[in-house]
Design a protein around this motif. Structure first.
Motif, PDB file in Angstrom:
ATOM      1  N   PHE A  74     -36.118  15.698  11.812  1.00  0.00           N
ATOM      2  CA  PHE A  74     -35.348  15.199  12.947  1.00  0.00           C
ATOM      3  C   PHE A  74     -34.359  14.121  12.488  1.00  0.00           C
ATOM      4  O   PHE A  74     -33.180  14.137  12.874  1.00  0.00           O
ATOM      5  CB  PHE A  74     -36.312  14.637  13.988  1.00  0.00           C
ATOM      6  N   ARG A  75     -34.800  13.224  11.636  1.00  0.00           N
ATOM      7  CA  ARG A  75     -33.921  12.186  11.088  1.00  0.00           C
ATOM      8  C   ARG A  75     -32.743  12.800  10.347  1.00  0.00           C
ATOM      9  O   ARG A  75     -31.602  12.340  10.465  1.00  0.00           O
ATOM     10  CB  ARG A  75     -34.700  11.272  10.137  1.00  0.00           C
ATOM     11  N   ARG A  76     -33.004  13.850   9.583  1.00  0.00           N
ATOM     12  CA  ARG A  76     -31.925  14.473   8.816  1.00  0.00           C
ATOM     13  C   ARG A  76     -30.879  15.109   9.730  1.00  0.00           C
ATOM     14  O   ARG A  76     -29.674  15.030   9.459  1.00  0.00           O
ATOM     15  CB  ARG A  76     -32.508  15.520   7.859  1.00  0.00           C
ATOM     16  N   VAL A  77     -31.348  15.755  10.803  1.00  0.00           N
ATOM     17  CA  VAL A  77     -30.414  16.365  11.750  1.00  0.00           C
ATOM     18  C   VAL A  77     -29.528  15.296  12.392  1.00  0.00           C
ATOM     19  O   VAL A  77     -28.291  15.448  12.471  1.00  0.00           O
ATOM     20  CB  VAL A  77     -31.176  17.155  12.834  1.00  0.00           C
ATOM     21  N   LEU A  78     -30.131  14.197  12.836  1.00  0.00           N
ATOM     22  CA  LEU A  78     -29.357  13.139  13.485  1.00  0.00           C
ATOM     23  C   LEU A  78     -28.389  12.483  12.510  1.00  0.00           C
ATOM     24  O   LEU A  78     -27.246  12.166  12.863  1.00  0.00           O
ATOM     25  CB  LEU A  78     -30.295  12.085  14.080  1.00  0.00           C
ATOM     26  N   LEU A 111     -27.522  11.218  21.143  1.00  0.00           N
ATOM     27  CA  LEU A 111     -28.810  10.961  20.495  1.00  0.00           C
ATOM     28  C   LEU A 111     -28.718  10.183  19.188  1.00  0.00           C
ATOM     29  O   LEU A 111     -29.455   9.205  18.998  1.00  0.00           O
ATOM     30  CB  LEU A 111     -29.529  12.296  20.300  1.00  0.00           C
ATOM     31  N   PRO A 112     -27.839  10.535  18.253  1.00  0.00           N
ATOM     32  CA  PRO A 112     -27.838   9.821  16.965  1.00  0.00           C
ATOM     33  C   PRO A 112     -27.386   8.372  17.048  1.00  0.00           C
ATOM     34  O   PRO A 112     -27.616   7.602  16.111  1.00  0.00           O
ATOM     35  CB  PRO A 112     -26.861  10.639  16.107  1.00  0.00           C
ATOM     36  N   TRP A 113     -26.725   7.996  18.152  1.00  0.00           N
ATOM     37  CA  TRP A 113     -26.207   6.638  18.269  1.00  0.00           C
ATOM     38  C   TRP A 113     -27.095   5.734  19.130  1.00  0.00           C
ATOM     39  O   TRP A 113     -26.725   4.605  19.414  1.00  0.00           O
ATOM     40  CB  TRP A 113     -24.788   6.663  18.819  1.00  0.00           C
ATOM     41  N   LEU A 114     -28.257   6.222  19.536  1.00  0.00           N
ATOM     42  CA  LEU A 114     -29.230   5.347  20.189  1.00  0.00           C
ATOM     43  C   LEU A 114     -29.803   4.382  19.157  1.00  0.00           C
ATOM     44  O   LEU A 114     -29.678   4.598  17.949  1.00  0.00           O
ATOM     45  CB  LEU A 114     -30.348   6.186  20.813  1.00  0.00           C
ATOM     46  N   SER A 115     -30.444   3.344  19.635  1.00  0.00           N
ATOM     47  CA  SER A 115     -31.039   2.391  18.699  1.00  0.00           C
ATOM     48  C   SER A 115     -32.167   3.075  17.916  1.00  0.00           C
ATOM     49  O   SER A 115     -32.809   4.001  18.425  1.00  0.00           O
ATOM     50  CB  SER A 115     -31.604   1.189  19.453  1.00  0.00           C
ATOM     51  N   PRO A 116     -32.423   2.643  16.676  1.00  0.00           N
ATOM     52  CA  PRO A 116     -33.515   3.244  15.898  1.00  0.00           C
ATOM     53  C   PRO A 116     -34.851   3.209  16.630  1.00  0.00           C
ATOM     54  O   PRO A 116     -35.611   4.182  16.587  1.00  0.00           O
ATOM     55  CB  PRO A 116     -33.547   2.395  14.622  1.00  0.00           C
ATOM     56  N   HIS A 117     -35.123   2.115  17.334  1.00  0.00           N
ATOM     57  CA  HIS A 117     -36.394   2.023  18.066  1.00  0.00           C
ATOM     58  C   HIS A 117     -36.454   3.087  19.159  1.00  0.00           C
ATOM     59  O   HIS A 117     -37.475   3.768  19.314  1.00  0.00           O
ATOM     60  CB  HIS A 117     -36.544   0.636  18.687  1.00  0.00           C
ATOM     61  N   ARG A 118     -35.357   3.247  19.900  1.00  0.00           N
ATOM     62  CA  ARG A 118     -35.372   4.224  20.985  1.00  0.00           C
ATOM     63  C   ARG A 118     -35.472   5.640  20.441  1.00  0.00           C
ATOM     64  O   ARG A 118     -36.120   6.499  21.049  1.00  0.00           O
ATOM     65  CB  ARG A 118     -34.125   4.081  21.854  1.00  0.00           C
ATOM     66  N   ILE A 119     -34.844   5.900  19.308  1.00  0.00           N
ATOM     67  CA  ILE A 119     -34.950   7.227  18.701  1.00  0.00           C
ATOM     68  C   ILE A 119     -36.391   7.515  18.313  1.00  0.00           C
ATOM     69  O   ILE A 119     -36.908   8.616  18.554  1.00  0.00           O
ATOM     70  CB  ILE A 119     -34.017   7.342  17.485  1.00  0.00           C
ATOM     71  N   PRO A 157     -28.290  16.567  35.880  1.00  0.00           N
ATOM     72  CA  PRO A 157     -28.940  16.072  34.658  1.00  0.00           C
ATOM     73  C   PRO A 157     -29.283  17.219  33.715  1.00  0.00           C
ATOM     74  O   PRO A 157     -29.556  18.340  34.152  1.00  0.00           O
ATOM     75  CB  PRO A 157     -30.214  15.406  35.186  1.00  0.00           C
ATOM     76  N   PHE A 158     -29.265  16.934  32.418  1.00  0.00           N
ATOM     77  CA  PHE A 158     -29.618  17.918  31.402  1.00  0.00           C
ATOM     78  C   PHE A 158     -30.504  17.264  30.355  1.00  0.00           C
ATOM     79  O   PHE A 158     -30.510  16.037  30.211  1.00  0.00           O
ATOM     80  CB  PHE A 158     -28.369  18.499  30.753  1.00  0.00           C
ATOM     81  N   PRO A 159     -31.257  18.065  29.608  1.00  0.00           N
ATOM     82  CA  PRO A 159     -32.139  17.492  28.588  1.00  0.00           C
ATOM     83  C   PRO A 159     -31.345  16.790  27.494  1.00  0.00           C
ATOM     84  O   PRO A 159     -30.185  17.122  27.223  1.00  0.00           O
ATOM     85  CB  PRO A 159     -32.872  18.719  28.021  1.00  0.00           C
ATOM     86  N   LEU A 160     -31.977  15.833  26.849  1.00  0.00           N
ATOM     87  CA  LEU A 160     -31.343  15.089  25.776  1.00  0.00           C
ATOM     88  C   LEU A 160     -31.178  15.920  24.515  1.00  0.00           C
ATOM     89  O   LEU A 160     -30.428  15.546  23.626  1.00  0.00           O
ATOM     90  CB  LEU A 160     -32.174  13.832  25.478  1.00  0.00           C
ATOM     91  N   PHE A 161     -31.841  17.074  24.439  1.00  0.00           N
ATOM     92  CA  PHE A 161     -31.882  17.823  23.190  1.00  0.00           C
ATOM     93  C   PHE A 161     -31.132  19.153  23.251  1.00  0.00           C
ATOM     94  O   PHE A 161     -31.282  19.981  22.373  1.00  0.00           O
ATOM     95  CB  PHE A 161     -33.346  18.069  22.795  1.00  0.00           C
ATOM     96  N   GLN A 162     -30.331  19.351  24.286  1.00  0.00           N
ATOM     97  CA  GLN A 162     -29.593  20.600  24.434  1.00  0.00           C
ATOM     98  C   GLN A 162     -28.162  20.314  24.856  1.00  0.00           C
ATOM     99  O   GLN A 162     -27.926  19.529  25.763  1.00  0.00           O
ATOM    100  CB  GLN A 162     -30.249  21.520  25.469  1.00  0.00           C
ATOM    101  N   GLY A 163     -27.218  20.976  24.218  1.00  0.00           N
ATOM    102  CA  GLY A 163     -25.819  20.842  24.582  1.00  0.00           C
ATOM    103  C   GLY A 163     -25.121  19.775  23.766  1.00  0.00           C
ATOM    104  O   GLY A 163     -25.709  18.759  23.392  1.00  0.00           O
TER     105      GLY A 163
END
Length: 277
Positions: free
Chosen positions: A196-200, A165-173, A152-158
């Motif tokens: 964060f929104r701009r990056v995604l 991450l950008p394709w998760l549902s808006p609520h989950r994001i 497993p790896f973090p959701l925010f690296q790699g």
């Protein structure tokens, strides 16, 4: 203006209930104690981590042993149980993403490429299938690929994580940001919600993500989401690992196009496998 798939926060946003709010959830949470550095767990470890009364800790351990998820070891310790191996084999034979990825990537037949297929649970990204060598050679340097099946790896690296991450549902994001704002900022993905929104949004418009040296020094990655053809549902991500020094703009674009076609083929095969089950 940012795309509508990343709406702003409502005036009040609440975190969801913890998955461990039930007795079953609390018992299963004991499995989080196991790792490469902690392959055995003792009752005192359970009490120290979760604050359970000793009788409750014993009861949860017994229930997990009865289910085959844990097994008694020597010295009052517990190890992962044999049913975990049973589930692993079952996944290899039945998981639509694993089977689809295996078939498509083996047909591609590029012996020098390292492909990594990922899935997501909670806020972790898990490599479920890897094809390619364990070591990449570049300009006389031998670089070991750290990502491998089951890690497993973090959701925010790699790249493989950032392609999800950008394709998760808006609520989950939104909920993910609330739980992990500090980690998101430290990963360079934005110091606040708007950043964060701009990056995604930028990753989503581009259609792929890249990274260099975040998981393994001297290695980089290009990754794309695996989206089902009908409803664009996110089921995973596909990454290509290369030497960071070889990541020219031209090669990144070429790899991204290749990965997109492979991900689309995996998605089509996923639908076929799921329909046959």
């Amino acid at each position: 203006m940012l795309p509508q798939f990343f709406p702003p926060f409502a005036d009040a946003v609440s975190l969801p209930e913890s998955p461990a709010s039930s007795s079953l959830g609390k018992a299963l949470e004991l499995l989080d104690l196991f790792s490469l550095t902690s392959p055995l767990v003792r009752i005192d470890d359970v009490i120290a981590r979760f604050g359970f009364p000793r009788s409750t800790a014993y009861r949860y351990l017994k229930e997990l042993c009865d289910a085959g998820l844990l097994a008694p070891a020597s010295g009052g310790a517990y190890s992962l149980g044999p049913r975990v191996i049973e589930f692993e084999r079952l996944l290899e034979l039945t998981d639509p993403l694993y089977r689809a990825g295996q078939q498509v990537l083996q047909e591609i037949g590029d012996p020098g490429a390292v492909y990594l297929l990922h899935n997501l649970y909670r806020d972790k990204v898990l490599c479920i299938y890897k094809q390619g060598p364990d070591v990449i050679e570049y300009e006389g340097r031998r670089i070991t690929v750290r990502r491998a099946r089951g890690l497993p790896f973090p959701l925010f690296q790699g790249a493989g994580s950032l392609a999800l991450l950008p394709w998760l549902s808006p609520h989950r994001i939104r909920q993910t940001y609330l739980r992990n704002a500090a980690e998101i900022a430290s990963s360079g993905l934005g110091d606040d919600w708007e950043a964060f929104r701009r990056v995604l949004a930028a990753i989503r418009r581009k259609g792929y993500s890249t990274s260099q040296g975040t998981i393994t020094p001297f290695l980089g990655g290009i990754a794309v989401p695996v989206l089902l053809p009908e409803d664009r549902k996110l089921v995973g991500s596909l990454a290509w690992t290369v030497a960071a020094g070889a990541m020219t703009e031209e090669r990144v674009e070429s790899c991204a196009e290749h990965l997109t076609r492979a991900a689309q083929a995996i998605a089509r095969e996923y639908v076929k496998v799921a329909a046959d089950m």
